[in-house]
Write an enzyme that holds these catalytic residues in place. Sequence first.
Site, short mmCIF file in Angstrom:
data_model
loop_
_atom_site.label_atom_id
_atom_site.label_comp_id
_atom_site.label_asym_id
_atom_site.label_seq_id
_atom_site.Cartn_x
_atom_site.Cartn_y
_atom_site.Cartn_z
N ASP A 15 26.03 -2.83 22.99
CA ASP A 15 25.80 -1.81 24.01
C ASP A 15 26.19 -2.32 25.40
OD1 ASP A 15 25.03 0.64 24.97
OD2 ASP A 15 22.90 0.15 25.07
N ASN A 63 26.96 9.01 18.56
CA ASN A 63 28.05 8.82 19.52
C ASN A 63 29.10 9.92 19.40
OD1 ASN A 63 28.15 5.17 19.19
ND2 ASN A 63 27.06 6.43 20.68
C1 FPP Z 1 28.10 1.14 23.50
O1 FPP Z 1 28.45 1.09 24.85
C2 FPP Z 1 29.27 0.95 22.70
C3 FPP Z 1 29.85 1.90 21.94
C4 FPP Z 1 29.35 3.29 21.84
C5 FPP Z 1 31.05 1.63 21.18
C6 FPP Z 1 31.24 0.21 20.76
C7 FPP Z 1 32.55 0.17 20.14
C8 FPP Z 1 33.42 -0.83 20.22
C9 FPP Z 1 33.13 -2.12 20.88
C10 FPP Z 1 34.76 -0.62 19.63
C11 FPP Z 1 34.76 -0.48 18.14
C12 FPP Z 1 36.11 -0.55 17.65
C13 FPP Z 1 36.49 -1.08 16.48
C14 FPP Z 1 37.90 -1.27 16.23
C15 FPP Z 1 35.55 -1.46 15.42
P1 FPP Z 1 28.15 2.35 25.75
O2 FPP Z 1 29.40 3.13 25.92
O3 FPP Z 1 27.00 3.12 25.20
O4 FPP Z 1 27.77 1.64 27.08
P2 FPP Z 1 26.76 2.16 28.18
O5 FPP Z 1 25.40 2.14 27.53
O6 FPP Z 1 26.89 1.16 29.26
O7 FPP Z 1 27.21 3.53 28.57
#
Ligand code: FPP
Length: 231
Positions: A15, A63
């Site tokens: 996250d 998501n």
């Molecule tokens: C949370 O950060 C992260 C995600 C929703 C996506 C995580 C995905 C990846 C790292 C890429 C996956 C790709 C592959 C190829 C497996 P957030 O966007 O919720 O962050 P925030 O809480 O700061 O908004």
Amino acid sequence: MRRIKLPVHIAFIMDGNGRWAKRRFRPRGYGHKMGVQNMTKICSHAFKLGVRIVTVYALSTENLSRPKEELDELFELIRLYFGKKRDKLIEMQVKINVLGDISVLPEDVQNDILEVTEETANYSEGLFNICINYGARQEIVRAVNAAVSYGRFVDEASFKDLLSTAGVPDPDLIIRTGGEVRLSNFLLYQAAYSELYFSKKMWPEFSRRDLERAIENYSARDRRFGNVKGG
Ligand code: FPP
């Protein structure tokens, strides 16, 4: 690292990509791009340290309700890492498994995922589970419906075989970055006795040393599984 008790299975809630990017005045998509790069770096390091199973929460079922623009960017990253950049995954030399309902992905990406899982199927030293469109409640409901459709009662062992993690030991350690202290529908059944570790670092800045610190912290914990010491 000093002499420590290694977890067999570590799971990551990656996250903080969006906030990490925002603090740098960059778009959220940039945060995800750096997030995947960090995923390969940190997971490779975990395997190098001797961890046998790593599971990452790449995309939750929830998501999928994010704005289309952000979802497109996440889907493009999945396309890239199971397509042109699949070497980044394959060079870890571990078996890659994707958990979750990938039917929401474009068909060519589903085929790429299948190819990568087939190409790595014979690696037996490590297992890398990538959860895409995964939700634990949905997984549990699906398992219950499967048991009902087979017309049989389940016990703990046979129920576990109906989950997407069938045959995989439960996570010993779940690490969540980004400062939030919750599981967000991740591995709810499997996490019954997992040790939880929360880091205030955003995922793209979570370093190899941070991983080692989390493992050292885990190593010092006393896991009793509901029993008493020495019981
Ligand atoms: C949370 O950060 C992260 C995600 C929703 C996506 C995580 C995905 C990846 C790292 C890429 C996956 C790709 C592959 C190829 C497996 P957030 O966007 O919720 O962050 P925030 O809480 O700061 O908004």
